[in-house]
Structure formats: structure tokens, C-alpha cells
Design an enzyme around this catalytic site. Structure first.
Site, PDB file in Angstrom:
ATOM      1  N   SER A 206       0.801  -1.220   0.000  1.00 35.10           N
ATOM      2  CA  SER A 206       0.000   0.000   0.000  1.00 35.10           C
ATOM      3  C   SER A 206       0.836   1.273   0.000  1.00 35.10           C
ATOM      4  CB  SER A 206      -0.938   0.015   1.208  1.00 35.10           C
ATOM      5  OG  SER A 206      -1.777  -1.120   1.205  1.00 35.10           O
ATOM      6  N   HIS A 259       0.672   4.413   4.324  1.00 34.50           N
ATOM      7  CA  HIS A 259      -0.087   5.136   3.295  1.00 34.50           C
ATOM      8  C   HIS A 259       0.378   6.586   3.196  1.00 34.50           C
ATOM      9  CE1 HIS A 259      -3.765   2.203   3.523  1.00 34.50           C
ATOM     10  NE2 HIS A 259      -2.637   1.621   3.165  1.00 34.50           N
TER      11      HIS A 259
END
Length: 278
Positions: A206, A259
């Protein structure tokens, strides 16, 4: 010449070339390792040609392309895109470069190992420092390897689709170096941030995905002629998903530090690369 993109075969490409010819745009075809590459010769034609290329990819059987072949090209042109299954495989491969595919294959094999009973040894070998006994800072690979581990089908599918779509576009349009840089930096520094925020038990691509999102966003705004822009709706979706990660709305364990760190890496590299002359 400026590259528009790639198509699976020469016949499909010729239909678009004939259409662009009718619009006064000179577009040339070059054979690539997988499929063919389309390039325009004049920079001022790029933006319009790129829009037509994206429309063609979505609607290859539009009547206007067949009509263009009759008017501007060889009237014997046939829009033969090959067998549907083979076409899908060819488009998948031509939409990504070697590095993109290697990372996808690595993540997939590791995930299959989790499914088929090797979860413990894989996690012990690839997890971040401190996640398992006897792991320490001398095992330097542990800074990066958590990025290759995924713990659910939704997790890996979501990440690999974005990696293929954006990573493949970056590699095909700009070359392997920008993508390799993003992979290395966004696959390590965001992991350090995630460890500082939430500890060593995490994994997934991610952070790298958010890096390629940020990079594509900036390059699309600053250097649209490079052909790797991202529609605003996609940017909005990823930012909303980033915000949702800080809530318990979905009941998921989300690596928010990775993230945010990945997005910052991608934005920073995008600004740096967008200022380069070539």
C-alpha cells in the site's frame, strides 16, 4: 517523437493511426517487445492524440475508426483484435514493464505461500524487525520485504491492480528508473514510519501504491506531455480511502503510516522529476 501508449497488435493500432491522420495528426507505429507503440511527431498534437488514444482503448470498435480506415488508410484494413483471451493476456502484459510484472509475481507467490500452509515461515523470514524472535537490524532486507506480504485476497487484489495500472504506466512511459526509485524508497521509508506508529506487525504494498498515485498525480499536472496523468475522480477515491483508514468504519487493520509516508514520497519524487528537462 512523443509516445502515446501501446496496443496489442499492429492491426488495432492502424485503425487509430488512420483516424488521427484524418484529424491532421501524424502518428507513427513502432514495434515493441510486446505489441506496438504509437508515437506522435509534433508536441502540439500530443494532448489531442492522447485523448483519442484513451478513447480508443475504451471503445476500440467505435464506427469512426472503421470509417477512418476507409477514408484515410487501406480500405482492406480489418479491425482484427485476435482471440479475446489472447487479447486480454497481451493487453495485460503490454500494460506493464518487467519490474511491474516481477513485483506482481513476487507478491502473488508470497500470498499463495500464505494460503497453502507456509504462513509462519514466510512471516518469520520477511516481517519487519521485532515482529518475530531473533530478528534484528543486521537483517537489512526486513526494512523492505513487509511490502511484499499481503494477508487477504481483497488486500492483494486492490494493491496489485493499482500497481499494475500506475506502475506499468510509469515504467512504459518514463522507463524503469523512476519506478524502481519509487519502489525502493516507498517500500522502505513508509515502513519505518508505520513501525514507529503501530509497531512491527504489518505488511502490504500500500505504501508503494500511494507513492505511485502521488507521483502520477504530480506528473500529470506538471508534465502532462509525459502521458501518465490520473483522472481527478481516482485521486479523490484514494484520498477518501486514506481518510477512512483512520476510522474503524470497515473494521480493518490499515497501515496508515505506510499510506501517508508513501504518498509523501510519491509527491516529492513527482515534484523533483517534473522539474527535469528530459
Amino acid at each position: 517523437m512523443l509516445e502515446l501508449g501501446r496496443l496489442p497488435n499492429e492491426r488495432a493500432a492502424q485503425a487509430l493511426i488512420d483516424y488521427l491522420k484524418g484529424q491532421g495528426i501524424d502518428c507513427q507505429l513502432q514495434h515493441a517487445e510486446l505489441g506496438v507503440t504509437l508515437c506522435v511527431t509534433r508536441e502540439q498534437d500530443y494532448a489531442k492524440a492522447r485523448r483519442e488514444y484513451e478513447h480508443f482503448v475504451r471503445n476500440p470498435y467505435d464506427d469512426k475508426y472503421l470509417q477512418a480506415s476507409w477514408e484515410n488508410g487501406n480500405t482492406g484494413t480489418k479491425l482484427d483484435y485476435g482471440a479475446p483471451g489472447l487479447q486480454l493476456v497481451t493487453q495485460f502484459l503490454s500494460g506493464a514493464g518487467p519490474l511491474t510484472l516481477v513485483v506482481m509475481l513476487s507478491c502473488t507467490l508470497i500470498y499463495l505461500g500464505f494460503i497453502f500452509g507456509f504462513a509462519n515461515p514466510i512471516f518469520e523470514a520477511l516481517s519487519f524487525f521485532g515482529a518475530v524472535p531473533d530478528s534484528d537490524s543486521t537483517q537489512i532486507w526486513r526494512v523492505f520485504t513487509p511490502s511484499l506480504m499481503h494477508f487477504s485476497a481483497m488486500h492483494i487484489i486492490f494493491n496489485l491492480l493499482w500497481w499494475w495500472y500506475l506502475g506499468g504506466k510509469i515504467e512504459n512511459m518514463l522507463g524503469v528508473t523512476p519506478l524502481a526509485t519509487l519502489l525502493l524508497i516507498a517500500g522502505t521509508l513508509p515502513n519505518l514510519l508505520q513501525y514507529a506508529i503501530g509497531g512491527p506487525n504489518f505488511g502490504g504494498l500500500s505504501g508503494v501504491v500511494y507513492a505511485v498515485v502521488g507521483y502520477t498525480w504530480i506528473m500529470g499536472v506538471k508534465r502532462p506531455e509525459k502521458g501518465i496523468g490520473l483522472p481527478p475522480a481516482y485521486i479523490g477515491f484514494m484520498l477518501i480511502w486514506l481518510v477512512f483508514g483512520f476510522t474503524d468504519m470497515f473494521g480493518l487493520s490499515i497501515a496508515n503510516g505506510a499510506h501517508i509516508g508513501g504518498l509523501m514520497v510519491g509527491l516529492a519524487q513527482g515534484f523533483i522529476d517534473s522539474r527535469r528537462r528530459h
